[in-house]
Design a protein around this motif. Sequence first.
Motif, PDB file in Angstrom:
ATOM      1  N   SER A   1       0.828  -1.211   0.000  1.00 38.96           N
ATOM      2  CA  SER A   1       0.000   0.000   0.000  1.00 38.96           C
ATOM      3  C   SER A   1       0.860   1.257   0.000  1.00 38.96           C
ATOM      4  CB  SER A   1      -0.922   0.004   1.222  1.00 38.96           C
ATOM      5  OG  SER A   1      -0.173  -0.098   2.419  1.00 38.96           O
ATOM      6  N   SER A   2       2.060   1.165   0.556  1.00 34.39           N
ATOM      7  CA  SER A   2       3.010   2.277   0.518  1.00 34.39           C
ATOM      8  C   SER A   2       4.277   1.807  -0.184  1.00 34.39           C
ATOM      9  CB  SER A   2       3.350   2.746   1.938  1.00 34.39           C
ATOM     10  OG  SER A   2       3.931   1.688   2.684  1.00 34.39           O
ATOM     11  N   LYS A   3       5.040   2.731  -0.723  1.00 40.37           N
ATOM     12  CA  LYS A   3       6.227   2.372  -1.476  1.00 40.37           C
ATOM     13  C   LYS A   3       7.343   1.926  -0.530  1.00 40.37           C
ATOM     14  CE  LYS A   3       5.400   5.088  -5.643  1.00 40.37           C
ATOM     15  NZ  LYS A   3       3.982   5.356  -5.351  1.00 40.37           N
ATOM     16  N   GLN A   4       7.637   0.636  -0.521  1.00 40.25           N
ATOM     17  CA  GLN A   4       8.726   0.093   0.266  1.00 40.25           C
ATOM     18  C   GLN A   4       9.964   0.016  -0.631  1.00 40.25           C
ATOM     19  OE1 GLN A   4       8.336  -0.638   3.507  1.00 40.25           O
ATOM     20  NE2 GLN A   4       6.147  -0.165   3.506  1.00 40.25           N
ATOM     21  N   TYR A   5      10.845   0.987  -0.507  1.00 39.11           N
ATOM     22  CA  TYR A   5      11.985   1.089  -1.418  1.00 39.11           C
ATOM     23  C   TYR A   5      13.054   0.037  -1.120  1.00 39.11           C
ATOM     24  CZ  TYR A   5      10.132   5.505  -3.129  1.00 39.11           C
ATOM     25  OH  TYR A   5       9.324   6.462  -3.697  1.00 39.11           O
ATOM     26  N   LYS A   6      13.714  -0.395  -2.193  1.00 36.65           N
ATOM     27  CA  LYS A   6      14.818  -1.344  -2.100  1.00 36.65           C
ATOM     28  C   LYS A   6      15.869  -0.955  -3.141  1.00 36.65           C
ATOM     29  CE  LYS A   6      11.691  -5.221  -0.982  1.00 36.65           C
ATOM     30  NZ  LYS A   6      11.237  -6.572  -1.411  1.00 36.65           N
ATOM     31  N   ILE A   7      17.090  -1.400  -2.909  1.00 33.14           N
ATOM     32  CA  ILE A   7      18.180  -1.198  -3.867  1.00 33.14           C
ATOM     33  C   ILE A   7      18.671  -2.562  -4.333  1.00 33.14           C
ATOM     34  CG2 ILE A   7      20.522  -0.315  -4.220  1.00 33.14           C
ATOM     35  CD1 ILE A   7      19.959   1.727  -2.012  1.00 33.14           C
ATOM     36  N   LEU A   8      18.836  -2.710  -5.629  1.00 34.84           N
ATOM     37  CA  LEU A   8      19.430  -3.914  -6.193  1.00 34.84           C
ATOM     38  C   LEU A   8      20.872  -3.603  -6.563  1.00 34.84           C
ATOM     39  CD1 LEU A   8      19.197  -6.823  -7.463  1.00 34.84           C
ATOM     40  CD2 LEU A   8      18.636  -5.658  -9.606  1.00 34.84           C
ATOM     41  N   ARG A   9      21.767  -4.483  -6.136  1.00 34.43           N
ATOM     42  CA  ARG A   9      23.173  -4.355  -6.513  1.00 34.43           C
ATOM     43  C   ARG A   9      23.605  -5.630  -7.223  1.00 34.43           C
ATOM     44  NH1 ARG A   9      28.373  -5.163  -2.580  1.00 34.43           N
ATOM     45  NH2 ARG A   9      30.012  -4.675  -4.102  1.00 34.43           N
ATOM     46  N   MET A  10      24.256  -5.483  -8.373  1.00 34.85           N
ATOM     47  CA  MET A  10      24.811  -6.626  -9.086  1.00 34.85           C
ATOM     48  C   MET A  10      26.319  -6.459  -9.166  1.00 34.85           C
ATOM     49  SD  MET A  10      22.074  -7.388 -12.114  1.00 34.85           S
ATOM     50  CE  MET A  10      21.738  -5.675 -12.508  1.00 34.85           C
ATOM     51  N   ASP A  11      27.000  -7.398  -8.573  1.00 35.02           N
ATOM     52  CA  ASP A  11      28.460  -7.401  -8.564  1.00 35.02           C
ATOM     53  C   ASP A  11      28.930  -8.082  -9.848  1.00 35.02           C
ATOM     54  OD1 ASP A  11      31.135  -7.589  -8.110  1.00 35.02           O
ATOM     55  OD2 ASP A  11      30.998  -8.712  -6.248  1.00 35.02           O
TER      56      ASP A  11
ATOM     57  N   TYR B   1      24.011 -11.039  -7.097  1.00 34.31           N
ATOM     58  CA  TYR B   1      23.063  -9.944  -6.911  1.00 34.31           C
ATOM     59  C   TYR B   1      22.465  -9.990  -5.511  1.00 34.31           C
ATOM     60  CZ  TYR B   1      19.668 -13.522  -8.500  1.00 34.31           C
ATOM     61  OH  TYR B   1      18.921 -14.674  -8.667  1.00 34.31           O
ATOM     62  N   GLU B   2      22.274  -8.807  -4.950  1.00 28.30           N
ATOM     63  CA  GLU B   2      21.782  -8.656  -3.581  1.00 28.30           C
ATOM     64  C   GLU B   2      20.843  -7.463  -3.503  1.00 28.30           C
ATOM     65  OE1 GLU B   2      24.947  -7.463  -0.825  1.00 28.30           O
ATOM     66  OE2 GLU B   2      26.227  -7.148  -2.568  1.00 28.30           O
ATOM     67  N   VAL B   3      20.030  -7.426  -2.453  1.00 28.64           N
ATOM     68  CA  VAL B   3      19.035  -6.370  -2.269  1.00 28.64           C
ATOM     69  C   VAL B   3      19.229  -5.702  -0.915  1.00 28.64           C
ATOM     70  CG1 VAL B   3      16.588  -6.004  -1.735  1.00 28.64           C
ATOM     71  CG2 VAL B   3      17.225  -7.137  -3.844  1.00 28.64           C
ATOM     72  N   TYR B   4      19.171  -4.386  -0.933  1.00 29.73           N
ATOM     73  CA  TYR B   4      19.204  -3.598   0.300  1.00 29.73           C
ATOM     74  C   TYR B   4      17.777  -3.218   0.661  1.00 29.73           C
ATOM     75  CZ  TYR B   4      20.189   0.293   3.512  1.00 29.73           C
ATOM     76  OH  TYR B   4      20.226   1.136   4.594  1.00 29.73           O
ATOM     77  N   ASP B   5      17.370  -3.538   1.881  1.00 27.91           N
ATOM     78  CA  ASP B   5      16.010  -3.264   2.348  1.00 27.91           C
ATOM     79  C   ASP B   5      16.045  -2.040   3.258  1.00 27.91           C
ATOM     80  OD1 ASP B   5      13.446  -3.307   3.507  1.00 27.91           O
ATOM     81  OD2 ASP B   5      13.326  -5.479   3.292  1.00 27.91           O
ATOM     82  N   PHE B   6      15.285  -1.006   2.905  1.00 27.54           N
ATOM     83  CA  PHE B   6      15.270   0.225   3.686  1.00 27.54           C
ATOM     84  C   PHE B   6      14.647   0.029   5.065  1.00 27.54           C
ATOM     85  CE2 PHE B   6      16.365   1.803  -0.329  1.00 27.54           C
ATOM     86  CZ  PHE B   6      16.743   3.135  -0.252  1.00 27.54           C
ATOM     87  N   THR B   7      13.827  -1.000   5.232  1.00 22.83           N
ATOM     88  CA  THR B   7      13.170  -1.221   6.524  1.00 22.83           C
ATOM     89  C   THR B   7      14.109  -1.816   7.562  1.00 22.83           C
ATOM     90  OG1 THR B   7      12.395  -3.439   5.891  1.00 22.83           O
ATOM     91  CG2 THR B   7      10.952  -1.575   5.387  1.00 22.83           C
ATOM     92  N   THR B   8      15.254  -2.378   7.094  1.00 24.84           N
ATOM     93  CA  THR B   8      16.196  -2.997   8.025  1.00 24.84           C
ATOM     94  C   THR B   8      17.601  -2.400   7.932  1.00 24.84           C
ATOM     95  OG1 THR B   8      16.811  -4.713   6.419  1.00 24.84           O
ATOM     96  CG2 THR B   8      14.954  -5.179   7.901  1.00 24.84           C
ATOM     97  N   ASN B   9      17.866  -1.608   6.898  1.00 21.34           N
ATOM     98  CA  ASN B   9      19.206  -1.083   6.633  1.00 21.34           C
ATOM     99  C   ASN B   9      20.221  -2.200   6.402  1.00 21.34           C
ATOM    100  OD1 ASN B   9      18.623   1.642   6.734  1.00 21.34           O
ATOM    101  ND2 ASN B   9      19.100   1.847   8.903  1.00 21.34           N
ATOM    102  N   LEU B  10      19.772  -3.327   5.831  1.00 20.72           N
ATOM    103  CA  LEU B  10      20.645  -4.475   5.624  1.00 20.72           C
ATOM    104  C   LEU B  10      20.580  -4.966   4.180  1.00 20.72           C
ATOM    105  CD1 LEU B  10      19.828  -6.539   8.856  1.00 20.72           C
ATOM    106  CD2 LEU B  10      21.846  -5.095   8.446  1.00 20.72           C
TER     107      LEU B  10
ATOM    108  N   GLN C   1       9.570  10.408  -0.071  1.00 13.88           N
ATOM    109  CA  GLN C   1      10.444  10.336   1.086  1.00 13.88           C
ATOM    110  C   GLN C   1      11.314   9.100   1.045  1.00 13.88           C
ATOM    111  OE1 GLN C   1       7.928  10.820   4.612  1.00 13.88           O
ATOM    112  NE2 GLN C   1       8.649  12.930   4.687  1.00 13.88           N
ATOM    113  N   ILE C   2      12.526   9.250   1.566  1.00 12.10           N
ATOM    114  CA  ILE C   2      13.441   8.133   1.675  1.00 12.10           C
ATOM    115  C   ILE C   2      13.139   7.410   2.979  1.00 12.10           C
ATOM    116  CG2 ILE C   2      15.855   7.441   1.760  1.00 12.10           C
ATOM    117  CD1 ILE C   2      16.501  10.097   0.322  1.00 12.10           C
ATOM    118  N   GLN C   3      12.737   6.177   2.864  1.00 13.15           N
ATOM    119  CA  GLN C   3      12.320   5.418   4.037  1.00 13.15           C
ATOM    120  C   GLN C   3      13.506   5.103   4.936  1.00 13.15           C
ATOM    121  OE1 GLN C   3      10.561   1.687   3.058  1.00 13.15           O
ATOM    122  NE2 GLN C   3       9.583   1.416   5.034  1.00 13.15           N
ATOM    123  N   HIS C   4      13.272   5.150   6.243  1.00 12.45           N
ATOM    124  CA  HIS C   4      14.297   4.797   7.213  1.00 12.45           C
ATOM    125  C   HIS C   4      13.798   3.640   8.069  1.00 12.45           C
ATOM    126  CE1 HIS C   4      16.926   8.315   6.527  1.00 12.45           C
ATOM    127  NE2 HIS C   4      15.788   8.918   6.224  1.00 12.45           N
ATOM    128  N   ALA C   5      14.713   2.766   8.443  1.00 14.41           N
ATOM    129  CA  ALA C   5      14.347   1.637   9.298  1.00 14.41           C
ATOM    130  C   ALA C   5      13.901   2.137  10.664  1.00 14.41           C
ATOM    131  CB  ALA C   5      15.538   0.695   9.447  1.00 14.41           C
TER     132      ALA C   5
END
Length: 373
Positions: free
Chosen positions: A152-162, A172-181, A356-360
Motif C-alpha cells: 500500500s506504501s512504497k517500500q523502497y529497495k536497492i538492487l546491486r549486481m556485482d 546480486y543482492e538487495v538492500y532493504d530500507f526497513t532494516t538497513n541491511l 520520502q526516503i524510508q528509514h528503518a
Amino acid sequence: MQWSSLPEDLVEDILSRVSATPLVRLRETSKQWNAILKSGSFAMMHAAHAPKEESLMITLIDHRVCLEKINLHDPSVKVAPHALYLKDPLSDSSKEVDIRKVFHCHGLLLCSTKDKRLVVWNPCSGETKWVKPRDTYKKSDYYALGYDNKSSSKQYKILRMDRTDLPLNNVYEVYDFTTNLWRVLGVATDWFLAKYRGGISVKGNTYWVATQAVEKPNHDFILSFDFSTEMFQSLSLPYPFRYGISALSVVREEQLCLLGAHPDIYFWNGGIPLSCLQVWVITSTGSWNKSQAVYNTRRYPSSKGMSFLADEQNKVVVFLNTNNTLHVMRQNKHILEKHLGGNSSLLLNYVPSLAQIQHATLPGGRKRKAPST
C-alpha cells in the motif's frame, strides 16, 4: 481567516494540491507546515492530489547532475541547464560529491560516487540517505532503485549486481530500507550487462537491455527485476522485431518503451538516404505498439551508451549519443542538435516530487541509525 486557525486536516488537503517545487520553499515559513511536509502520510496524499510538474531531463555532465529544460513549442527550442548540488558529508567544507552514475525512480536519485559510495537523494527536498555496503562497492557494480508495488506504501529497495568478467558470475543482492541491511539473493551466469547499458525504472520495477551468454550468445534481450518478488525475468520483444535494441526509456512515468534502430538500415526519399529510428511502447497487456518512426537524414550515431526520451504527444524523440550531442527530432526534421559540453553519460526524465526516503524503525517507532559512510 488565518492559516493558523484552520484545522490541520484542511491545511494538509490544501497543501497536497500544490506542486512539489513551491512546497519545498514553504518549509522555512512555518514549523507546522514543515512538520506536515515531512510526514510520510502527506507524501502519499501529495502524490495522489498534486498537479504534475513539468517534466525535466537529467543529464550527468562532468560528475554533476544537471537539469535540462527543452521547450518543444518554441521554434527556437531553448535548453537551460541547472546543476544540482549534493554536498559531501565526509567534508567539513562545502565540497560537492563527484557522481559516477545516476538511476532515477519516482523522484529519487540513486547515485554511485567516483570514490565508490552509494547515496539515495531527493533533489527537490534535499533529503539524502548514504548506504553502507555489505562488503565493498566496486566500480563495475550495477545499481537500481525500486519499490514493492504490491504494498500500500512504497517500500523502497536497492538492487546491486556485482559484475565479474569471464567466467560469468553476477552476484546480486538487495538492500532493504526497513532494516538497513543487504541480503544476497543469488548468482546469475546466463546473461550479462554491458558496461554502457543503464537501467530504467517503470512502476517500481527495473528494465535493462541484457545480453545472453548461454543459449544465444551475444543475443540482446530485455531483462527485468521485480522488486516485489525479488526475481529476474525476460520480456518478449515486438514481433516481428527487425531492429537492434539501442536503448530503453519510459513514457509518462508508466510505460516502458524501446528504441529500435540499425546503423546499416536505410530508406531512400528522393535520393536522400534516411536511417530509421523506431519507437515501440508496451501496453498494459504486455504487447507492443509502434509509437512513432523518426527518419534521420544523417549517419545514425553509435547506439553504445545511447539514451533517449520519447514524447508521443508532440511526436518527438530526444536522444543523447556517445559524443555528448543532444538531438531532438520530429519525423525527418532535426529540431535541435546541441553539444552539451563536458562528458555526459545519460538522459533521463525527472519530475520533482516529495517522495520520502524510508528509514528503518526500531520498536517504539524510533528510527534505526543507518551505518556510517
